[in-house]
Design a protein around this motif. Structure first.
Motif, mmCIF file in Angstrom:
data_model
loop_
_atom_site.group_PDB
_atom_site.id
_atom_site.type_symbol
_atom_site.label_atom_id
_atom_site.label_comp_id
_atom_site.label_asym_id
_atom_site.label_seq_id
_atom_site.Cartn_x
_atom_site.Cartn_y
_atom_site.Cartn_z
ATOM 1 N N MET A 1 2.047 9.072 -12.277
ATOM 2 C CA MET A 1 0.701 9.298 -12.806
ATOM 3 C C MET A 1 -0.251 9.637 -11.672
ATOM 4 O O MET A 1 -0.044 9.254 -10.543
ATOM 5 C CB MET A 1 0.186 8.048 -13.544
ATOM 6 C CG MET A 1 0.960 7.698 -14.810
ATOM 7 S SD MET A 1 0.228 6.286 -15.673
ATOM 8 C CE MET A 1 -1.372 6.942 -16.098
ATOM 9 N N ASP A 2 -1.273 10.391 -12.023
ATOM 10 C CA ASP A 2 -2.311 10.633 -11.038
ATOM 11 C C ASP A 2 -3.657 10.289 -11.658
ATOM 12 O O ASP A 2 -3.802 10.178 -12.877
ATOM 13 C CB ASP A 2 -2.283 12.078 -10.526
ATOM 14 C CG ASP A 2 -2.461 13.092 -11.645
ATOM 15 O OD1 ASP A 2 -2.701 12.667 -12.797
ATOM 16 O OD2 ASP A 2 -2.390 14.286 -11.360
ATOM 17 N N TYR A 3 -4.641 10.087 -10.773
ATOM 18 C CA TYR A 3 -5.929 9.563 -11.209
ATOM 19 C C TYR A 3 -7.048 10.368 -10.575
ATOM 20 O O TYR A 3 -6.932 10.867 -9.451
ATOM 21 C CB TYR A 3 -6.077 8.089 -10.812
ATOM 22 C CG TYR A 3 -4.910 7.239 -11.226
ATOM 23 C CD1 TYR A 3 -4.864 6.638 -12.480
ATOM 24 C CD2 TYR A 3 -3.832 7.051 -10.351
ATOM 25 C CE1 TYR A 3 -3.782 5.857 -12.853
ATOM 26 C CE2 TYR A 3 -2.752 6.279 -10.717
ATOM 27 C CZ TYR A 3 -2.723 5.679 -11.977
ATOM 28 O OH TYR A 3 -1.645 4.917 -12.343
ATOM 29 N N PHE A 11 -11.214 1.537 -10.216
ATOM 30 C CA PHE A 11 -10.148 0.564 -9.949
ATOM 31 C C PHE A 11 -10.485 -0.303 -8.729
ATOM 32 O O PHE A 11 -10.312 -1.519 -8.739
ATOM 33 C CB PHE A 11 -8.814 1.273 -9.666
ATOM 34 C CG PHE A 11 -8.262 2.055 -10.819
ATOM 35 C CD1 PHE A 11 -8.606 1.742 -12.121
ATOM 36 C CD2 PHE A 11 -7.398 3.124 -10.591
ATOM 37 C CE1 PHE A 11 -8.093 2.474 -13.185
ATOM 38 C CE2 PHE A 11 -6.882 3.859 -11.647
ATOM 39 C CZ PHE A 11 -7.240 3.533 -12.950
ATOM 40 N N ALA A 12 -10.938 0.355 -7.677
ATOM 41 C CA ALA A 12 -11.090 -0.302 -6.376
ATOM 42 C C ALA A 12 -12.443 -0.990 -6.199
ATOM 43 O O ALA A 12 -12.616 -1.759 -5.246
ATOM 44 C CB ALA A 12 -10.889 0.715 -5.253
ATOM 45 N N GLY A 13 -13.386 -0.701 -7.079
ATOM 46 C CA GLY A 13 -14.694 -1.293 -6.937
ATOM 47 C C GLY A 13 -15.492 -0.709 -5.787
ATOM 48 O O GLY A 13 -16.274 -1.402 -5.142
ATOM 49 N N LEU A 46 -2.956 5.004 -4.010
ATOM 50 C CA LEU A 46 -3.588 3.734 -4.363
ATOM 51 C C LEU A 46 -3.084 2.608 -3.464
ATOM 52 O O LEU A 46 -3.845 1.714 -3.077
ATOM 53 C CB LEU A 46 -3.338 3.403 -5.831
ATOM 54 C CG LEU A 46 -3.958 4.352 -6.868
ATOM 55 C CD1 LEU A 46 -3.715 3.834 -8.275
ATOM 56 C CD2 LEU A 46 -5.448 4.528 -6.619
ATOM 57 N N ASP A 47 -1.788 2.646 -3.131
ATOM 58 C CA ASP A 47 -1.242 1.638 -2.216
ATOM 59 C C ASP A 47 -1.928 1.723 -0.855
ATOM 60 O O ASP A 47 -2.268 0.710 -0.240
ATOM 61 C CB ASP A 47 0.269 1.838 -2.047
ATOM 62 C CG ASP A 47 1.038 1.430 -3.293
ATOM 63 O OD1 ASP A 47 0.470 0.687 -4.119
ATOM 64 O OD2 ASP A 47 2.199 1.850 -3.427
ATOM 65 N N ARG A 48 -2.118 2.943 -0.363
ATOM 66 C CA ARG A 48 -2.775 3.118 0.931
ATOM 67 C C ARG A 48 -4.233 2.647 0.863
ATOM 68 O O ARG A 48 -4.735 1.999 1.788
ATOM 69 C CB ARG A 48 -2.702 4.583 1.366
ATOM 70 C CG ARG A 48 -3.319 4.828 2.759
ATOM 71 C CD ARG A 48 -3.144 6.276 3.176
ATOM 72 N NE ARG A 48 -3.834 6.557 4.435
ATOM 73 C CZ ARG A 48 -3.288 6.440 5.649
ATOM 74 N NH1 ARG A 48 -2.029 6.025 5.765
ATOM 75 N NH2 ARG A 48 -3.987 6.737 6.722
ATOM 76 N N LEU A 49 -4.881 2.964 -0.247
ATOM 77 C CA LEU A 49 -6.264 2.524 -0.409
ATOM 78 C C LEU A 49 -6.349 0.995 -0.396
ATOM 79 O O LEU A 49 -7.284 0.426 0.198
ATOM 80 C CB LEU A 49 -6.845 3.079 -1.716
ATOM 81 C CG LEU A 49 -8.269 2.612 -2.053
ATOM 82 C CD1 LEU A 49 -9.258 3.024 -0.955
ATOM 83 C CD2 LEU A 49 -8.714 3.202 -3.404
ATOM 84 N N GLN A 50 -5.387 0.368 -1.024
ATOM 85 C CA GLN A 50 -5.386 -1.099 -1.023
ATOM 86 C C GLN A 50 -5.292 -1.645 0.401
ATOM 87 O O GLN A 50 -5.972 -2.611 0.758
ATOM 88 C CB GLN A 50 -4.215 -1.613 -1.863
ATOM 89 C CG GLN A 50 -4.190 -3.125 -2.037
ATOM 90 C CD GLN A 50 -3.023 -3.581 -2.894
ATOM 91 O OE1 GLN A 50 -1.911 -3.030 -2.809
ATOM 92 N NE2 GLN A 50 -3.263 -4.578 -3.728
#
Length: 264
Positions: A1-3, A11-13, A46-50
């Motif tokens: 999926m892509d966002y 998601f990340a606030g 998203l993993d990298r952003l986390q």
């Protein structure tokens, strides 16, 4: 999926502008773009952003965050070592936050009034005496002492019932001492010293750890400070001096002189 960038920001606030900035500096470049040039992020992004947000929370500047993540992505860093480092950093952060929380707690205690009652409750407990009237003087005279801080910590949580009980206990001690004075019992007698010791213990239970030396200083204040003197004289004439002398005798009884036998 892509966002979309908006979805990821939700998601990340964080803000969309922050994601745009991360893209511009190469910290988080979205894996895909639409024909119209809109950013699309996949699960790896998203993993990298986390990871980015984790290090940012710990206070790392963005260039160091980029270096850490790039080393991990290129295999220069052992994934297990990376996780251990994160764990150590997070543990240190928790410890720091706990210390900060403790400091804030102490600051709140320092600004909390020692007697937290409504005006009506204060009148019910203390009558015409207003303890807040002397709060500033007390801070100026004793604010840098451990006894003052200890007293503030204890009394901050007292209820009206607690104050009533404390006043009743102290009044009982005062009237026992007054009865000894009325009966002609010397201030240096065992009976008077026992009541003085109970007076000291009442202070310790209710306010702060009051040793015999400090107790003797209080006894002197009962005579030298006319406000304290008036309080004791209202119970019985001569009680202020009698209290001071009984407290001094009790201190001597509990003081071990070099080479002397241990007092009881």
């Amino acid at each position: 999926m892509d966002y979309s960038v908006g979805q990821v920001a939700g998601f990340a606030g964080i803000t969309v502008r922050t994601l745009h900035h991360y893209d511009e500096i190469g910290l988080l470049v979205p894996s895909e773009r639409t024909y119209a040039g809109h950013r699309r992020y996949n699960d790896a992004d998203l993993d990298r952003l986390q990871q980015i947000l984790f290090y940012r929370e710990l206070g790392f500047p963005l260039d160091e965050v980029a270096a850490l993540l790039d080393d991990q992505a290129t295999g220069k860093a052992d994934p297990r070592a990376h996780l251990r480092r994160q764990y150590e950093l997070l543990t240190a952060r928790i410890e720091k936050l706990q210390k900060m929380a403790a400091a804030v707690e102490h600051a709140m205690e320092a600004h909390t009034m020692g007697i937290d009652l409504t005006p009506e409750e204060k009148f019910e407990v203390f009558g015409d005496f207003d303890p807040d009237q002397y709060a500033q003087e007390t801070r100026e005279r004793w604010g840098d002492t451990e006894a003052y801080r200890q007293s503030r910590r204890r009394t901050a949580s007292y209820t009206k019932e607690d104050w009533k009980r404390i006043n009743q206990e102290m009044d009982a001690v005062h009237h026992r001492m007054a009865a000894l004075l009325a009966g002609g019992v010397p201030a240096g007698s065992e009976a008077a010293m026992d009541v003085a010791e109970e007076h000291r213990r009442c202070i310790t239970r209710a306010y702060y750890d009051c040793g015999h030396e400090m107790h003797a200083c209080l006894g002197e204040m009962y005579v030298t400070d006319e406000r304290f003197t008036a309080t004791y004289e209202a119970i019985r004439p001569g009680l202020a001096v009698y209290m001071r002398d009984a407290i001094a005798a009790n201190k001597a009884r509990h003081t071990v002189e070099p080479g002397a036998a241990t007092p009881r």
